[in-house]
Enzyme design. Sequence first.
Site, PDB file in Angstrom:
ATOM      1  N   LYS A 180     -39.598  23.261  -5.926  1.00 59.60           N
ATOM      2  CA  LYS A 180     -38.522  23.687  -6.835  1.00 59.60           C
ATOM      3  C   LYS A 180     -37.792  24.891  -6.244  1.00 59.60           C
ATOM      4  O   LYS A 180     -36.573  24.975  -6.295  1.00 59.60           O
ATOM      5  CB  LYS A 180     -39.113  24.083  -8.196  1.00 59.60           C
ATOM      6  CG  LYS A 180     -39.117  23.016  -9.246  1.00 59.60           C
ATOM      7  CD  LYS A 180     -39.472  23.675 -10.585  1.00 59.60           C
ATOM      8  CE  LYS A 180     -39.664  22.667 -11.682  1.00 59.60           C
ATOM      9  NZ  LYS A 180     -40.009  23.313 -12.955  1.00 59.60           N
ATOM     10  N   ASP A 212     -37.610  24.916 -18.871  1.00 57.05           N
ATOM     11  CA  ASP A 212     -38.478  23.934 -19.494  1.00 57.05           C
ATOM     12  C   ASP A 212     -37.653  22.668 -19.678  1.00 57.05           C
ATOM     13  O   ASP A 212     -36.433  22.737 -19.873  1.00 57.05           O
ATOM     14  CB  ASP A 212     -39.031  24.423 -20.832  1.00 57.05           C
ATOM     15  CG  ASP A 212     -40.231  23.590 -21.298  1.00 57.05           C
ATOM     16  OD1 ASP A 212     -41.009  23.122 -20.434  1.00 57.05           O
ATOM     17  OD2 ASP A 212     -40.396  23.390 -22.508  1.00 57.05           O
ATOM     18  N   LYS A 233     -29.923  12.135  -7.505  1.00 60.80           N
ATOM     19  CA  LYS A 233     -30.483  12.504  -8.809  1.00 60.80           C
ATOM     20  C   LYS A 233     -30.028  13.917  -9.202  1.00 60.80           C
ATOM     21  O   LYS A 233     -29.599  14.144 -10.328  1.00 60.80           O
ATOM     22  CB  LYS A 233     -32.011  12.429  -8.773  1.00 60.80           C
ATOM     23  CG  LYS A 233     -32.646  12.863 -10.078  1.00 60.80           C
ATOM     24  CD  LYS A 233     -34.147  13.023  -9.960  1.00 60.80           C
ATOM     25  CE  LYS A 233     -34.669  13.811 -11.144  1.00 60.80           C
ATOM     26  NZ  LYS A 233     -36.057  14.203 -11.034  1.00 60.80           N
ATOM     27  N   HIS A 245     -30.259  16.431 -15.593  1.00 59.90           N
ATOM     28  CA  HIS A 245     -30.343  17.518 -16.563  1.00 59.90           C
ATOM     29  C   HIS A 245     -30.632  18.850 -15.876  1.00 59.90           C
ATOM     30  O   HIS A 245     -29.984  19.858 -16.144  1.00 59.90           O
ATOM     31  CB  HIS A 245     -31.449  17.189 -17.568  1.00 59.90           C
ATOM     32  CG  HIS A 245     -32.707  16.695 -16.911  1.00 59.90           C
ATOM     33  ND1 HIS A 245     -32.759  15.477 -16.239  1.00 59.90           N
ATOM     34  CD2 HIS A 245     -33.928  17.239 -16.761  1.00 59.90           C
ATOM     35  CE1 HIS A 245     -33.967  15.309 -15.732  1.00 59.90           C
ATOM     36  NE2 HIS A 245     -34.695  16.364 -16.037  1.00 59.90           N
TER      37      HIS A 245
END
Length: 193
Positions: free
Chosen positions: A12, A68, A172, A177
Amino acid sequence: MKLYFATHNSNKLKEIQKLLPQGMELLGLDSLGLNEDIPETADTIEGNSQMKTRYVYERYSVACFGDDTGLEVDALNGEPGVFSARYAGPQKDSEDNMKLLLERMTGHTNRSARFKTVITYIDSDGNEKQFTGIAEGTITEQRAGADGFGYDPIFQPLGYDRTFAEMSAEEKNSISHRGKAFAQLVDYLKQQH
């Protein structure tokens, strides 16, 4: 400028570092010597994002952000939502989670769903801001694709005939999101510096 991300996930960190303005260094929790898991006990995705970020800020007083993500399925009244990672139990197993979700979707014709990511950012002065990214789509009847993680093999974004797990990471990220929420954070950071 140093910016801290409330994560231990090095993948990440690498992914987000590429998006940040030049001169901004992204560091994870390991660089602060923070090894414990940050509690995620809020009853909303927004609340968990905020909880992670405040946990770091209250201990270190550094510019930081936490995120989150949840999957909200209309036919299941928004489940699994804030419980997405531990839908099938505390072991946080993606296979078990997908299996349970597909079982609960049996017989439902409305398969619409969305992924939602919320990022909470706190600057070094303690000012707080949230960014939300949403990817609308549907839950497929069976798994497809080997890439991605979590529910990606059973989530087909709107306007596409493939699941997130059948897409390259670049494709992607351009519609996801998480990609949308991070783009908002990056734009905000560029305006501030």
